[in-house]
Design an enzyme around this catalytic site. Structure first.
Site, mmCIF file in Angstrom:
data_model
loop_
_atom_site.group_PDB
_atom_site.id
_atom_site.type_symbol
_atom_site.label_atom_id
_atom_site.label_comp_id
_atom_site.label_asym_id
_atom_site.label_seq_id
_atom_site.Cartn_x
_atom_site.Cartn_y
_atom_site.Cartn_z
ATOM 1 C CG ASP A 57 -3.464 4.494 -2.101
ATOM 2 O OD1 ASP A 57 -2.730 3.514 -1.863
ATOM 3 O OD2 ASP A 57 -4.453 4.777 -1.410
ATOM 4 C CG ASP A 62 -1.809 1.177 1.323
ATOM 5 O OD1 ASP A 62 -2.111 1.759 0.271
ATOM 6 O OD2 ASP A 62 -2.226 1.544 2.441
#
Ligand code: NAG
Ligand code: NAG
Ligand code: NAG
Length: 502
Positions: A289, A96
């Site tokens: 992201d 992430d």
């Protein structure tokens, strides 16, 4: 033009496989829309072995060994295998780039098959600090500790890093995920409980003495998200692996080191530039992201984008619910709907501020095959959603590119990914340079209240203002009181009034 298409209510279609409304929401980390339990077969092919040996300038890391070290898909996220503790406990960890804590399940959970038991690791060291992290979707709380980790397909060696053991979580672990932890690769500013918790990647860079750079390739383009198997991907730590991209890498500055925040200048739909102030694209931030599934756009941008897509598309009869993510659109199995949709381009500021470059995603990336219905229908979802707090270049976009997170030089790079191909067609483009004369010299929305220090300053200023205001009010009231108490003044006023009447 006749477009054979059927829209089916989402609940009808997903009734069997999908248990909640989460489908409609962009997922930060989580992958809830897909409920098929899918056995995972590790991918081992390595067609790149024949290529020349690529490595970092110091010759210490073998990037080829990191190719295909990820598994997963955009819906459930891409994960890396890590060995944690002594003796090693193997877990899959979601990658992430939108958060900064390394956390693993530290207790059983209905949706995971294994977890890290710190009392079985002789090298575990508790820091006795509570920590919790809240994501756009989901949250967890746990306890901070330190232990050694190794990466079977990463940088060789063992490294001592901070690990949060998750004790409790909400909407974090999901059905059908195959990971048990999260690896936050963003900057320490976002680390919880404070930025003094060294991040995984900072520890790695320091202890392995590798360059402060990593790059990612996510290979889910065009593949059904409910696919029977998982796709691959690569997380290259310490540099750039040339066999993972085509053409040039174009870089955009990281405007602030917290998320990987970048500056977006323009949006183009089917060759037409959206007519919005560039501030709208960065409201209140634009970030890259890997832990977000979709391309998320600020509401205004989203509305403009959908309208522009409808304008350029022969598909006029789409229900709003398709765009809003409540419905899927289904076509005959033999038909690919991609020709009905335009290319989307995002202009990013170049390292040379008076230039920009654009990254283009073709419909194969944002009209995503989700499931097969009644043998003969293929159903697709819209891979773009609206957001209230950020523009997020999530997996929908990242799957088109080899993305370089060059922390050493504070920049993010995009190149065409070698796996961004659907039916032999490359589904992404990178092009430049373009002039930025038609855009503001600064499209970043500065929010000074973001920083804690600024909060303190602003509160101090606010209290100061309050005190000054109070004094002013008192000063104003005092003569007034006299004014009412003093007959002379009243008379004066009445005389004035009388005067005016004359
Ligand atoms: C790690 O070591 C093994 C065995 O020496 C080697 O084959 C592999 O390429 C190394 N991996 C990396 C990423 O350097
Ligand atoms: C962890 O392992 C220890 C020792 O084997 C065991 O007693 C304990 O129950 C385990 N903890 C959890 C949460 O499973
Ligand atoms: C930046 O771009 C402008 C416009 O293309 C060009 O004139 C200028 O020379 C560039 N500056 C640098 C330092 O390359």
């Amino acid at each position: 033009m006749r477009v054979p298409l059927q829209t089916l209510p989402l609940l009808l279609v997903l009734g069997a496989v999908c248990a909640s409304s989460k489908f409609t929401f962009p997922l930060r980390i989580s992958p809830a829309e897909v409920r098929n339990t899918v056995p995972v077969t590790p991918q081992t092919p390595n067609e790149f072995l024949g290529l020349s040996f690529a490595s970092d300038p110091t010759g210490k890391i073998n990037f080829l060994a990191m190719i295909d070290n990820l598994e997963g898909d955009s819906g459930r996220g891409y994960y890396l295998e890590l060995s944690i503790g002594t003796p090693p406990q193997k877990l899959n960890i979601l990658v992430d780039t939108g958060s900064s804590n390394f956390a693993v399940a530290g207790a059983p959970d209905p949706y995971i098959t294994t977890y890290f038991n710190s009392s079985r690791s002789s090298s575990y060291q508790s820091l006795d600090v509570d920590v919790s992290v809240r994501y756009t979707q989901g949250s967890w709380s746990g306890i901070l500790g330190r232990d050694v980790i190794a990466m079977p397909q990463g940088v060789n060696g063992t490294y001592r890093v901070n690990i949060a053991s998750i004790r409790e979580s909400e909407n974090f672990f999901m059905p059908a995920i195959n990971w048990q932890g999260i690896l936050g690769l963003a900057y320490k500013t976002l680390a919880k409980p404070s930025s003094s918790v060294e991040t995984f990647f900072d520890s790695l860079v320091q202890q392995a003495d590798i360059p402060d750079i990593f790059s990612m390739q996510m290979c889910g383009a065009g593949l059904p998200i409910t696919g029977s198997g998982t796709n691959g991907g690569s997380l290259v730590m310490g540099g750039i692996e040339p066999s993972l991209y085509k053409g040039d890498i174009w870089y955009t500055p990281v405007t602030e080191e917290w998320y990987y925040q970048v500056e977006i200048l323009k949006f183009e739909v089917g060759g037409t530039i959206l007519n919005l102030n560039c501030m709208e694209y960065n409201s209140d931030k634009a970030i890259v992201d890997s832990g977000t599934t979709l391309l998320r756009l600020p509401e205004k941008v989203f509305d403009a984008m959908v309208e522009a897509i409808i304008q350029t598309s022969p598909i006029q009869n789409f229900n709003n619910d398709f765009w809003n993510g409540f419905q899927l659109a289904c076509w005959d199995k033999d038909e690919k709907p991609w020709t009905y949709f335009p290319d989307l381009s995002i202009y990013l500021r170049d390292m040379n501020a008076s230039r920009s470059f654009k990254i283009t995603v073709k419909p194969q990336l944002y009209i995503q095959s989700l499931l097969t219905f009644r043998e003969n229908l293929n159903c697709y979802r819209f891979g773009i959603s609206s957001s209230t707090n950020a523009l997020v270049l999530g997996a929908t976009v990242m799957e088109g590119f080899y993305v370089v997170f060059d922390r050493a030089e504070k920049k993010v790079g995009f190149a065409i990914s070698t796996c961004a191909e659907v039916d032999g067609v490359t589904v992404s483009e990178v092009a430049g340079p373009f002039s930025t004369q038609d855009v503001s010299s600064d499209c970043i929305v500065r929010n000074p209240l973001r920083e804690p220090v600024m909060w303190i300053i602003s509160y101090t200023l606010m209290s100061l203002c309050g005190i000054i205001l109070l004094v002013l009010v008192i000063l104003l009231l005092l003569p007034n009181r006299r004014h009412f108490d003093d007959p002379e003044l009243v008379n004066d006023e009445s005389s004035l009034v009388r005067h005016r009447w004359k």
